[in-house]
Design an enzyme around this catalytic site. Structure first.
Site, PDB file in Angstrom:
ATOM      1  N   ASN A  13       0.832  -1.206   0.000  1.00 29.62           N
ATOM      2  CA  ASN A  13       0.000   0.000   0.000  1.00 29.62           C
ATOM      3  C   ASN A  13       0.877   1.272   0.000  1.00 29.62           C
ATOM      4  OD1 ASN A  13      -1.680   2.156   0.785  1.00 29.62           O
ATOM      5  ND2 ASN A  13      -3.088   0.769   1.825  1.00 29.62           N
ATOM      6  N   LYS A  16       0.256   3.945   2.743  1.00 25.10           N
ATOM      7  CA  LYS A  16       0.871   3.668   4.049  1.00 25.10           C
ATOM      8  C   LYS A  16       2.325   4.122   4.034  1.00 25.10           C
ATOM      9  CE  LYS A  16      -1.635  -0.574   5.449  1.00 25.10           C
ATOM     10  NZ  LYS A  16      -1.427  -1.994   5.849  1.00 25.10           N
ATOM     11  N   GLU A  45      -3.101 -13.655   4.400  1.00 26.35           N
ATOM     12  CA  GLU A  45      -3.593 -13.186   5.703  1.00 26.35           C
ATOM     13  C   GLU A  45      -4.354 -14.303   6.418  1.00 26.35           C
ATOM     14  OE1 GLU A  45      -5.470  -9.361   5.908  1.00 26.35           O
ATOM     15  OE2 GLU A  45      -3.797  -8.368   4.882  1.00 26.35           O
ATOM     16  N   ASP A  80      -0.941  -3.727  10.115  1.00 28.34           N
ATOM     17  CA  ASP A  80      -2.281  -4.114   9.684  1.00 28.34           C
ATOM     18  C   ASP A  80      -3.244  -3.095  10.273  1.00 28.34           C
ATOM     19  OD1 ASP A  80      -3.569  -6.317   8.067  1.00 28.34           O
ATOM     20  OD2 ASP A  80      -4.939  -6.110   9.762  1.00 28.34           O
ATOM     21  N   PHE A 155      -6.613   8.744   1.777  1.00 26.49           N
ATOM     22  CA  PHE A 155      -6.992   7.610   0.932  1.00 26.49           C
ATOM     23  C   PHE A 155      -8.109   6.829   1.615  1.00 26.49           C
ATOM     24  CE2 PHE A 155      -5.059   3.925   3.159  1.00 26.49           C
ATOM     25  CZ  PHE A 155      -4.240   4.584   4.068  1.00 26.49           C
ATOM     26  N   GLY A 156      -8.561   5.778   0.967  1.00 27.63           N
ATOM     27  CA  GLY A 156      -9.525   4.858   1.568  1.00 27.63           C
ATOM     28  C   GLY A 156     -10.749   5.567   2.143  1.00 27.63           C
ATOM     29  N   ASP A 158     -10.921   7.925   4.292  1.00 22.14           N
ATOM     30  CA  ASP A 158     -10.683   9.277   4.833  1.00 22.14           C
ATOM     31  C   ASP A 158     -11.780  10.290   4.492  1.00 22.14           C
ATOM     32  OD1 ASP A 158      -8.469   8.471   6.184  1.00 22.14           O
ATOM     33  OD2 ASP A 158      -7.038   9.125   4.662  1.00 22.14           O
TER      34      ASP A 158
HETATM   35  P1  ITT Z   1      -0.707  -4.358   3.047  1.00 25.96           P
HETATM   36  O1  ITT Z   1      -1.452  -5.505   3.705  1.00 25.96           O
HETATM   37  O2  ITT Z   1       0.092  -4.784   1.872  1.00 25.96           O
HETATM   38  O3  ITT Z   1       0.080  -3.546   4.052  1.00 25.96           O
HETATM   39  P2  ITT Z   1      -3.408  -3.254   2.655  1.00 25.96           P
HETATM   40  O4  ITT Z   1      -3.920  -1.968   2.106  1.00 25.96           O
HETATM   41  O5  ITT Z   1      -4.036  -4.532   2.148  1.00 25.96           O
HETATM   42  O6  ITT Z   1      -1.803  -3.326   2.446  1.00 25.96           O
HETATM   43  P3  ITT Z   1      -4.473  -3.772   5.283  1.00 25.96           P
HETATM   44  O7  ITT Z   1      -4.749  -5.217   5.031  1.00 25.96           O
HETATM   45  O8  ITT Z   1      -3.869  -3.379   6.606  1.00 25.96           O
HETATM   46  O9  ITT Z   1      -3.486  -3.175   4.211  1.00 25.96           O
HETATM   47  O10 ITT Z   1      -5.825  -2.969   5.044  1.00 25.96           O
HETATM   48  C1  ITT Z   1      -5.970  -1.681   5.521  1.00 25.96           C
HETATM   49  C2  ITT Z   1      -7.170  -1.029   4.842  1.00 25.96           C
HETATM   50  O11 ITT Z   1      -7.880  -0.240   5.821  1.00 25.96           O
HETATM   51  C3  ITT Z   1      -6.714  -0.049   3.786  1.00 25.96           C
HETATM   52  O12 ITT Z   1      -6.571  -0.668   2.521  1.00 25.96           O
HETATM   53  C4  ITT Z   1      -7.846   1.004   3.809  1.00 25.96           C
HETATM   54  O13 ITT Z   1      -8.956   0.563   3.081  1.00 25.96           O
HETATM   55  C5  ITT Z   1      -8.221   1.019   5.305  1.00 25.96           C
HETATM   56  N1  ITT Z   1      -7.405   2.035   6.004  1.00 25.96           N
HETATM   57  C6  ITT Z   1      -6.428   1.819   6.917  1.00 25.96           C
HETATM   58  N2  ITT Z   1      -5.861   2.969   7.315  1.00 25.96           N
HETATM   59  C7  ITT Z   1      -6.468   3.942   6.626  1.00 25.96           C
HETATM   60  C8  ITT Z   1      -6.306   5.347   6.577  1.00 25.96           C
HETATM   61  O14 ITT Z   1      -5.371   5.977   7.269  1.00 25.96           O
HETATM   62  N3  ITT Z   1      -7.106   6.038   5.748  1.00 25.96           N
HETATM   63  C9  ITT Z   1      -8.049   5.430   5.008  1.00 25.96           C
HETATM   64  N4  ITT Z   1      -8.267   4.100   4.984  1.00 25.96           N
HETATM   65  C10 ITT Z   1      -7.485   3.344   5.790  1.00 25.96           C
END
Ligand code: ITT
Length: 201
Positions: A13, A16, A45, A80, A155-156, A158
């Protein structure tokens, strides 16, 4: 003067990574994405609703991936995270990434339509492996789900997440540094950095 510590962040991601860089660079760390043969890690996972267990699994998988490579002596960071909505029993939680890709922010707003209890929290569980030791931390950011999409920063989720310690704007309406000062990721990474430094004299 502190020596800059290079951290390899095992994540697919990019958001992140961008945020971890902004939070950790001023604290004396450089953050690079862990790429093995040019590719980010693709984690399996485990079936659990506990982000700590998923994070632990990510760090073990990363250590296996770098064993015997040029990266074997580097500090490895994993995280995570997810959005946990009270009224939905913590959904989407560990399924956040999938839910964001499928129903997205519109879908969450639709599910909560007419609901007055919009309390939610973001959680991030971070683990750093360095010289045979594990450092871990949980960062939580409490807030509410907005009734409409607002802003396009971050992102996501937010643009639909209004942090309690704010002025009513969503993270999508804040600058990166404002979000980092309140976010689950910001909290978790700052705790981690304190742990790495050890007790001050
Ligand atoms: P990795 O496992 O490769 O690190 P991922 O995006 O799949 O990447 P996660 O399994 O931890 O990571 O999923 C986290 C999800 O939660 C992320 O994709 C977003 O949809 C949401 N999320 C987490 N933190 C966020 C943030 O700061 N802002 C917005 N959405 C967030």
């Amino acid at each position: 003067m502190l020596k800059e510590l290079k951290i390899l962040f095992a994540t697919s991601n990019q958001n992140k990574i961008k945020e971890a860089r902004a939070i950790l660079q001023p604290l004396g760390y450089s953050v690079q994405q862990l790429l093995i043969e040019g590719a980010p890690p693709d984690f399996v996972e485990p079936q659990t609703e506990d982000i700590k267990i998923i994070s632990s699994s990510k760090v073990e998988q990363s250590l296996e991936m770098i064993s015997g490579t040029e990266f074997s002596d580097f500090s490895i960071l994993v995280e995570d995270s997810g959005l946990f909505i009270n009224n939905l029993g913590g959904f989407p939680g560990v399924y956040s990434s999938y839910v964001q890709k499928t129903i997205g922010n519109d879908g969450i707003i639709r599910i909560l339509e007419g609901n007055n209890n919009r309390q939610a929290e973001y959680r991030a569980y971070t683990i750093l492996y360095q010289n045979g030791k594990y450092f871990d931390s949980l960062g939580i950011c409490s807030g509410k789900i907005s009734t409409e999409i607002r802003g396009s920063s971050g992102f996501g989720f937010d643009p639909i997440f209004i942090p309690d310690l704010g002025d009513g704007r969503t993270f999508g309406e804040m600058s990166q540094s404002e979000k980092d000062s309140k976010s689950h990721r910001g909290k978790s990474l700052r705790i981690l950095s304190d742990e790495l430094r050890g007790p001050s004299e």
